[in-house]
Design a protein around this motif. Structure first.
Motif, PDB file in Angstrom:
ATOM      1  N   VAL A  94      -3.549   4.659  10.443  1.00 58.30           N
ATOM      2  CA  VAL A  94      -3.085   4.731   9.059  1.00 58.30           C
ATOM      3  C   VAL A  94      -2.292   6.020   8.882  1.00 58.30           C
ATOM      4  O   VAL A  94      -2.776   7.105   9.194  1.00 58.30           O
ATOM      5  CB  VAL A  94      -4.272   4.700   8.062  1.00 58.30           C
ATOM      6  CG1 VAL A  94      -3.768   4.767   6.632  1.00 58.30           C
ATOM      7  CG2 VAL A  94      -5.137   3.468   8.286  1.00 58.30           C
ATOM      8  N   SER A  95      -1.066   5.885   8.373  1.00 56.84           N
ATOM      9  CA  SER A  95      -0.232   7.032   8.034  1.00 56.84           C
ATOM     10  C   SER A  95      -0.082   7.062   6.525  1.00 56.84           C
ATOM     11  O   SER A  95       0.401   6.098   5.921  1.00 56.84           O
ATOM     12  CB  SER A  95       1.145   6.915   8.681  1.00 56.84           C
ATOM     13  OG  SER A  95       1.040   6.906  10.080  1.00 56.84           O
ATOM     14  N   TYR A  96      -0.527   8.154   5.898  1.00 61.69           N
ATOM     15  CA  TYR A  96      -0.481   8.299   4.448  1.00 61.69           C
ATOM     16  C   TYR A  96       0.657   9.243   4.076  1.00 61.69           C
ATOM     17  O   TYR A  96       0.808  10.317   4.664  1.00 61.69           O
ATOM     18  CB  TYR A  96      -1.817   8.854   3.926  1.00 61.69           C
ATOM     19  CG  TYR A  96      -1.798   9.210   2.467  1.00 61.69           C
ATOM     20  CD1 TYR A  96      -1.758   8.222   1.495  1.00 61.69           C
ATOM     21  CD2 TYR A  96      -1.820  10.535   2.054  1.00 61.69           C
ATOM     22  CE1 TYR A  96      -1.733   8.545   0.143  1.00 61.69           C
ATOM     23  CE2 TYR A  96      -1.814  10.867   0.709  1.00 61.69           C
ATOM     24  CZ  TYR A  96      -1.762   9.869  -0.236  1.00 61.69           C
ATOM     25  OH  TYR A  96      -1.734  10.194  -1.573  1.00 61.69           O
ATOM     26  N   TYR A  97       1.463   8.830   3.106  1.00 57.34           N
ATOM     27  CA  TYR A  97       2.587   9.622   2.622  1.00 57.34           C
ATOM     28  C   TYR A  97       2.441   9.819   1.114  1.00 57.34           C
ATOM     29  O   TYR A  97       2.097   8.885   0.400  1.00 57.34           O
ATOM     30  CB  TYR A  97       3.914   8.894   2.882  1.00 57.34           C
ATOM     31  CG  TYR A  97       4.204   8.632   4.328  1.00 57.34           C
ATOM     32  CD1 TYR A  97       4.976   9.506   5.075  1.00 57.34           C
ATOM     33  CD2 TYR A  97       3.710   7.492   4.959  1.00 57.34           C
ATOM     34  CE1 TYR A  97       5.259   9.258   6.410  1.00 57.34           C
ATOM     35  CE2 TYR A  97       3.982   7.232   6.297  1.00 57.34           C
ATOM     36  CZ  TYR A  97       4.751   8.126   7.010  1.00 57.34           C
ATOM     37  OH  TYR A  97       5.024   7.877   8.333  1.00 57.34           O
ATOM     38  N   ALA A  98       2.716  11.034   0.644  1.00 54.95           N
ATOM     39  CA  ALA A  98       2.674  11.326  -0.791  1.00 54.95           C
ATOM     40  C   ALA A  98       3.899  12.156  -1.151  1.00 54.95           C
ATOM     41  O   ALA A  98       4.229  13.113  -0.451  1.00 54.95           O
ATOM     42  CB  ALA A  98       1.401  12.078  -1.149  1.00 54.95           C
ATOM     43  N   GLN A  99       4.577  11.776  -2.227  1.00 53.52           N
ATOM     44  CA  GLN A  99       5.749  12.528  -2.674  1.00 53.52           C
ATOM     45  C   GLN A  99       5.366  13.888  -3.226  1.00 53.52           C
ATOM     46  O   GLN A  99       6.110  14.849  -3.093  1.00 53.52           O
ATOM     47  CB  GLN A  99       6.496  11.748  -3.757  1.00 53.52           C
ATOM     48  CG  GLN A  99       7.241  10.551  -3.247  1.00 53.52           C
ATOM     49  CD  GLN A  99       8.064   9.902  -4.352  1.00 53.52           C
ATOM     50  OE1 GLN A  99       8.423  10.529  -5.352  1.00 53.52           O
ATOM     51  NE2 GLN A  99       8.365   8.632  -4.176  1.00 53.52           N
ATOM     52  N   LYS A 100       4.201  13.949  -3.883  1.00 59.21           N
ATOM     53  CA  LYS A 100       3.740  15.197  -4.489  1.00 59.21           C
ATOM     54  C   LYS A 100       2.387  15.574  -3.900  1.00 59.21           C
ATOM     55  O   LYS A 100       1.641  14.712  -3.466  1.00 59.21           O
ATOM     56  CB  LYS A 100       3.581  15.028  -6.002  1.00 59.21           C
ATOM     57  CG  LYS A 100       4.841  14.635  -6.719  1.00 59.21           C
ATOM     58  CD  LYS A 100       4.562  14.380  -8.172  1.00 59.21           C
ATOM     59  CE  LYS A 100       5.782  13.837  -8.882  1.00 59.21           C
ATOM     60  NZ  LYS A 100       5.478  13.457 -10.263  1.00 59.21           N
ATOM     61  N   ASN A 101       2.092  16.848  -3.913  1.00 65.36           N
ATOM     62  CA  ASN A 101       0.782  17.316  -3.481  1.00 65.36           C
ATOM     63  C   ASN A 101      -0.008  17.689  -4.730  1.00 65.36           C
ATOM     64  O   ASN A 101      -0.188  18.853  -5.037  1.00 65.36           O
ATOM     65  CB  ASN A 101       0.932  18.506  -2.528  1.00 65.36           C
ATOM     66  CG  ASN A 101      -0.386  18.900  -1.923  1.00 65.36           C
ATOM     67  OD1 ASN A 101      -1.350  18.150  -1.952  1.00 65.36           O
ATOM     68  ND2 ASN A 101      -0.442  20.097  -1.370  1.00 65.36           N
ATOM     69  N   ASP A 102      -0.450  16.650  -5.460  1.00 66.75           N
ATOM     70  CA  ASP A 102      -1.178  16.887  -6.708  1.00 66.75           C
ATOM     71  C   ASP A 102      -2.531  16.186  -6.670  1.00 66.75           C
ATOM     72  O   ASP A 102      -2.908  15.588  -5.664  1.00 66.75           O
ATOM     73  CB  ASP A 102      -0.342  16.450  -7.918  1.00 66.75           C
ATOM     74  CG  ASP A 102       0.029  14.969  -7.884  1.00 66.75           C
ATOM     75  OD1 ASP A 102      -0.471  14.222  -7.011  1.00 66.75           O
ATOM     76  OD2 ASP A 102       0.823  14.540  -8.743  1.00 66.75           O
ATOM     77  N   SER A 103      -3.257  16.265  -7.773  1.00 72.44           N
ATOM     78  CA  SER A 103      -4.607  15.700  -7.810  1.00 72.44           C
ATOM     79  C   SER A 103      -4.606  14.182  -7.641  1.00 72.44           C
ATOM     80  O   SER A 103      -5.516  13.631  -7.032  1.00 72.44           O
ATOM     81  CB  SER A 103      -5.318  16.095  -9.105  1.00 72.44           C
ATOM     82  OG  SER A 103      -4.643  15.561 -10.221  1.00 72.44           O
ATOM     83  N   VAL A 104      -3.592  13.507  -8.154  1.00 72.01           N
ATOM     84  CA  VAL A 104      -3.528  12.048  -8.008  1.00 72.01           C
ATOM     85  C   VAL A 104      -3.336  11.683  -6.537  1.00 72.01           C
ATOM     86  O   VAL A 104      -3.988  10.779  -6.024  1.00 72.01           O
ATOM     87  CB  VAL A 104      -2.411  11.439  -8.886  1.00 72.01           C
ATOM     88  CG1 VAL A 104      -2.265   9.948  -8.623  1.00 72.01           C
ATOM     89  CG2 VAL A 104      -2.676  11.705 -10.354  1.00 72.01           C
TER      90      VAL A 104
END
Length: 116
Positions: A94-104
């Protein structure tokens, strides 16, 4: 009529999300995981977890699609967060990507981790 509108809306969402996801995939994932479970079960679990309104409120969204390279992609509106799930024999990567590094984004990653 509602079905047609829903299908059109989903197609538009997928088109916008696709370019965002391709740009993110050109870089390293935010976090990588492995699971002893099959890819389809992991993907369904992530989708279900990301749709939990008690955790994500109005941001609760999780869409599941087959990935072009095989496996599955689970993503949120505008692909703010998404996960690529690939089969590796009987296990999954599993590769997880997030645009922001926030609580959500951290909550989405935590929900993903419960599916491993």
């Amino acid at each position: 009529m509602r079905v047609v509108i829903a299908v059109v809306a989903a197609a538009l969402l997928a088109g916008c999300a696709s370019s965002t996801m391709e740009a993110a995939r050109a870089k390293a994932p935010t976090k990588s995981f492995s699971s002893a479970k099959p890819a389809d079960r992991v993907a369904q679990c992530i989708q279900f977890g990301w749709q939990d309104e008690a955790v994500f409120g109005v941001d609760a969204s999780g869409y599941l699609e087959p990935n072009k390279q095989g496996g599955f992609t689970v993503y949120t509106r505008e692909a703010e967060s998404f996960a690529d799930i690939q089969s590796q024999g009987a296990t999954s990567a599993v590769s997880y990507y997030a645009q922001k590094n926030d609580s959500v984004a951290l909550r989405r990653m935590a929900a993903l981790a419960t599916c491993l």
